[in-house]
Motif scaffolding. Structure first.
Motif, PDB file in Angstrom:
ATOM      1  N   ILE A  17       0.903  -1.275   0.001  1.00  0.00           N
ATOM      2  CA  ILE A  17       0.003   0.262  -0.096  1.00  0.00           C
ATOM      3  C   ILE A  17       0.930   1.326   0.004  1.00  0.00           C
ATOM      4  N   GLU A  18       2.013   1.250   0.910  1.00  0.00           N
ATOM      5  CA  GLU A  18       2.816   2.501   0.907  1.00  0.00           C
ATOM      6  C   GLU A  18       3.565   2.585  -0.365  1.00  0.00           C
ATOM      7  N   THR A  19       3.920   1.477  -1.059  1.00  0.00           N
ATOM      8  CA  THR A  19       4.403   1.649  -2.542  1.00  0.00           C
ATOM      9  C   THR A  19       3.604   2.464  -3.447  1.00  0.00           C
ATOM     10  N   ALA A  20       2.466   1.720  -3.369  1.00  0.00           N
ATOM     11  CA  ALA A  20       1.377   2.426  -4.401  1.00  0.00           C
ATOM     12  C   ALA A  20       1.219   3.727  -4.076  1.00  0.00           C
ATOM     13  N   LEU A  21       1.298   4.369  -2.665  1.00  0.00           N
ATOM     14  CA  LEU A  21       1.222   5.638  -2.281  1.00  0.00           C
ATOM     15  C   LEU A  21       2.421   6.387  -2.999  1.00  0.00           C
ATOM     16  N   VAL A  22       3.404   6.066  -2.491  1.00  0.00           N
ATOM     17  CA  VAL A  22       4.720   6.739  -3.244  1.00  0.00           C
ATOM     18  C   VAL A  22       4.779   6.992  -4.543  1.00  0.00           C
ATOM     19  N   ASN A  23       4.374   5.770  -5.279  1.00  0.00           N
ATOM     20  CA  ASN A  23       4.343   5.774  -6.778  1.00  0.00           C
ATOM     21  C   ASN A  23       3.304   6.999  -7.305  1.00  0.00           C
ATOM     22  N   LEU A  24       2.170   7.164  -6.820  1.00  0.00           N
ATOM     23  CA  LEU A  24       1.210   8.069  -6.761  1.00  0.00           C
ATOM     24  C   LEU A  24       1.924   9.636  -6.933  1.00  0.00           C
ATOM     25  N   LEU A  25       2.340   9.704  -5.515  1.00  0.00           N
ATOM     26  CA  LEU A  25       2.687  10.967  -5.141  1.00  0.00           C
ATOM     27  C   LEU A  25       3.792  11.550  -6.052  1.00  0.00           C
ATOM     28  N   ASN A  26       4.650  10.401  -6.442  1.00  0.00           N
ATOM     29  CA  ASN A  26       5.771  10.974  -7.416  1.00  0.00           C
ATOM     30  C   ASN A  26       5.448  11.234  -8.907  1.00  0.00           C
ATOM     31  N   ARG A  27       4.019  10.809  -9.254  1.00  0.00           N
ATOM     32  CA  ARG A  27       3.533  10.815 -10.682  1.00  0.00           C
ATOM     33  C   ARG A  27       2.746  12.058 -10.734  1.00  0.00           C
ATOM     34  N   LEU A  28       2.290  12.664  -9.702  1.00  0.00           N
ATOM     35  CA  LEU A  28       1.375  13.782  -9.579  1.00  0.00           C
ATOM     36  C   LEU A  28       1.988  14.857 -10.493  1.00  0.00           C
ATOM     37  N   ASP A  29       1.137  15.926 -10.997  1.00  0.00           N
ATOM     38  CA  ASP A  29       1.694  16.960 -11.993  1.00  0.00           C
ATOM     39  C   ASP A  29       1.841  18.139 -10.918  1.00  0.00           C
ATOM     40  N   TYR A  30       2.995  18.405 -10.483  1.00  0.00           N
ATOM     41  CA  TYR A  30       3.248  19.495  -9.617  1.00  0.00           C
ATOM     42  C   TYR A  30       2.940  20.967  -9.981  1.00  0.00           C
ATOM     43  N   ASP A  31       2.969  20.996 -11.351  1.00  0.00           N
ATOM     44  CA  ASP A  31       2.601  22.493 -11.975  1.00  0.00           C
ATOM     45  C   ASP A  31       1.002  22.583 -11.495  1.00  0.00           C
ATOM     46  N   ARG A  32       0.119  21.565 -11.330  1.00  0.00           N
ATOM     47  CA  ARG A  32      -1.209  21.827 -11.221  1.00  0.00           C
ATOM     48  C   ARG A  32      -1.638  21.659  -9.680  1.00  0.00           C
ATOM     49  N   TYR A  33      -0.723  20.869  -8.673  1.00  0.00           N
ATOM     50  CA  TYR A  33      -1.101  20.689  -7.416  1.00  0.00           C
ATOM     51  C   TYR A  33       0.043  21.155  -6.366  1.00  0.00           C
ATOM     52  N   GLU A  45      10.089   4.379   6.755  1.00  0.00           N
ATOM     53  CA  GLU A  45      11.120   3.722   5.854  1.00  0.00           C
ATOM     54  C   GLU A  45      11.275   4.027   4.280  1.00  0.00           C
ATOM     55  N   MET A  46       9.977   4.408   3.904  1.00  0.00           N
ATOM     56  CA  MET A  46       9.699   4.923   2.623  1.00  0.00           C
ATOM     57  C   MET A  46       9.652   6.249   2.111  1.00  0.00           C
ATOM     58  N   ALA A  47       9.882   7.211   3.164  1.00  0.00           N
ATOM     59  CA  ALA A  47       9.986   8.675   2.909  1.00  0.00           C
ATOM     60  C   ALA A  47      10.858   9.109   2.134  1.00  0.00           C
ATOM     61  N   TYR A  48      12.071   8.527   1.983  1.00  0.00           N
ATOM     62  CA  TYR A  48      12.972   8.910   1.127  1.00  0.00           C
ATOM     63  C   TYR A  48      12.905   8.800  -0.327  1.00  0.00           C
ATOM     64  N   ARG A  49      11.754   7.935  -0.724  1.00  0.00           N
ATOM     65  CA  ARG A  49      11.490   7.716  -2.001  1.00  0.00           C
ATOM     66  C   ARG A  49      10.397   8.948  -2.569  1.00  0.00           C
ATOM     67  N   ILE A  50       9.729   9.628  -1.547  1.00  0.00           N
ATOM     68  CA  ILE A  50       8.804  10.713  -2.193  1.00  0.00           C
ATOM     69  C   ILE A  50       9.878  12.046  -2.964  1.00  0.00           C
ATOM     70  N   THR A  51       9.238  12.326  -3.918  1.00  0.00           N
ATOM     71  CA  THR A  51       9.631  13.678  -4.154  1.00  0.00           C
ATOM     72  C   THR A  51       9.800  14.741  -3.384  1.00  0.00           C
ATOM     73  N   PRO A  52      11.033  15.427  -3.498  1.00  0.00           N
ATOM     74  CA  PRO A  52      10.750  16.790  -2.521  1.00  0.00           C
ATOM     75  C   PRO A  52       9.660  17.384  -2.744  1.00  0.00           C
ATOM     76  N   LYS A  53       9.024  17.555  -3.780  1.00  0.00           N
ATOM     77  CA  LYS A  53       8.212  18.469  -4.119  1.00  0.00           C
ATOM     78  C   LYS A  53       6.818  18.224  -3.269  1.00  0.00           C
ATOM     79  N   CYS A  54       6.837  17.002  -2.782  1.00  0.00           N
ATOM     80  CA  CYS A  54       5.697  16.768  -1.643  1.00  0.00           C
ATOM     81  C   CYS A  54       6.063  17.149  -0.408  1.00  0.00           C
TER      82      CYS A  54
END
Length: 390
Positions: A17-33, A45-54
């Motif tokens: 579930i956490e992997t799926a969330l990280v994948n989603l956060l990293n694919r969002l359009d940060y020009d829109r959101y 444990e998986m926080a380092y995988r999330i884009t710093p834009k989030c």
């Protein structure tokens, strides 16, 4: 003006579930959101995988992390912690305390989070874990709420009525799961829709090429299974299936199980009882399981319950032949064309694994079919559905 989104989940420990969330956060359009992720435990444990834009907010009951002010009622929360190896009297006292304290403590914690957020308002709040639903609804100010549902089991999982009532849409991660949830919660059937999990195509492929700590022997037929060591994932069935394969004369096999969890001790006891220590290795929790999946001659998902299995999706991407129970991946695999499906018992898993062991041409055909699949096209369609909701 950018829309403000907040995703609320329990934690960022290693899991599907956490992997799926990280994948989603990293694919969002940060020009829109503008995107915030709020987690309710200091498990990163998986926080380092999330884009710093989030923006990541950690709100732990035990100690202050993101917020300056600590939670005042952590002792009340700790009284509800389930005792381990306790007497019947101690467990009875725990049940009574939990019954009396759960609701008032949950309200106090939600009030704490709301205060720390300082009145910040969001366009959309996405409850990614239903276990975070009550806190999210009470603490987060948003124009609308969405809630994800990931679990293959219905009766054995937590269902937060407050989350169901507040959510504009309840997003099940597969079509089959959406239908099961509609049947189980018919009063909310009109809200329930299906959107599959995304996959980090380039990330999984790149990480799979890393050098693993253990290189599988070339003179073995190497089988890999990944998942939390909990009843839903069926790793006990994998061990029993391996025992049957060895009993039937397939002595040149080795089964590698990646994952950690509450069943580890009982699984090790099962290995000793069946004398399978030579044939099955528990590799423990792995931050990067993909080199192990890539090395496999066969990937097996023996789960009793799944929503939309992330590890099956990842094994498909790596073009590894897959065997899964029908409960695990009926929607994700076309039997005989992109994988093999079997019944939910050790004998059926063993028989199907033996068939794939004896038919290298079938394994190669499965690999070739998986290599032809366009996973980025799938991602684009999934994102299109999600953007329409956000």
């Amino acid at each position: 003006m950018k829309k403000k989104l907040i995703f609320i989940t329990e934690a960022l420990w290693i899991g599907g579930i956490e992997t799926a969330l990280v994948n989603l956060l990293n694919r969002l359009d940060y020009d829109r959101y503008n995107v915030t992720c709020l987690i309710l435990r200091d498990c990163q444990e998986m926080a380092y995988r999330i884009t710093p834009k989030c923006r990541l907010i950690v709100s732990d009951r035990q100690h202050a992390v993101t917020f300056r002010e600590g939670y005042r009622y952590k002792r009340m929360y700790n009284l509800m912690e389930e005792p381990q190896h306790a007497s019947k009297l101690r467990r009875l006292i725990w049940r009574i305390l939990r019954f009396l304290l759960r609701a008032p403590e949950a309200r106090r914690y939600a009030a704490y989070v709301k205060k720390q957020l300082g009145g910040e308002h969001f366009d959309t709040a996405v409850i990614y874990s239903d276990r975070a639903a009550e806190t999210a609804v009470r603490a987060v100010s948003a124009d609308r709420f969405l809630m994800f549902y990931h679990h293959g089991a219905m009766r054995k999982e937590y269902h937060d009525e407050l989350g169901y009532r507040q959510a504009e849409k309840v997003i099940a991660v597969s079509e089959a799961l959406a239908e099961k949830l509609k049947a189980y919660r018919p009063c909310y059937a009109g809200k329930i829709i299906a959107v599959n999990n995304l996959i980090d195509v380039s990330g999984v492929q790149t990480k799979s090429m890393a050098m693993p700590e253990i290189v599988f022997p070339k003179d073995c037929f190497n089988i890999v299974s990944c998942g939390r060591l909990a009843p839903a994932k069926g790793m006990d069935l994998a061990i029993a299936a391996c025992a049957k394969l060895v009993q039937d004369g397939l002595a040149d096999i080795h089964w590698w199980i990646v994952g950690g969890g509450p069943e580890e001790a009982s699984l090790r006891a099962q290995l000793r009882a069946l004398r399978m220590d030579r044939y099955v290795t528990l590799l423990g929790m792995q931050d990067n399981p993909y080199p192990y999946i890539r090395q496999a001659d066969l990937y097996v998902q023996p789960s009793r319950f799944e929503g939309h299995c992330v590890t099956v999706l990842e094994a498909r991407l790596l073009a590894v032949p897959i065997l899964a129970t029908q409960n695990a991946a009926k929607e994700q695999l076309e039997d005989g064309k992109t994988g093999r499906l079997c019944k939910l018992d050790a004998a059926s898993i063993a028989d199907a694994a033996a068939e794939l062991y004896r038919t290298p041409d079938l394994r190669q055909a499965l690999r070739e079919a998986l290599r032809r699949h366009d996973f980025e096209h799938d991602n684009a369609l999934i994102l299109q559905k999600l953007y329409a909701l956000l």
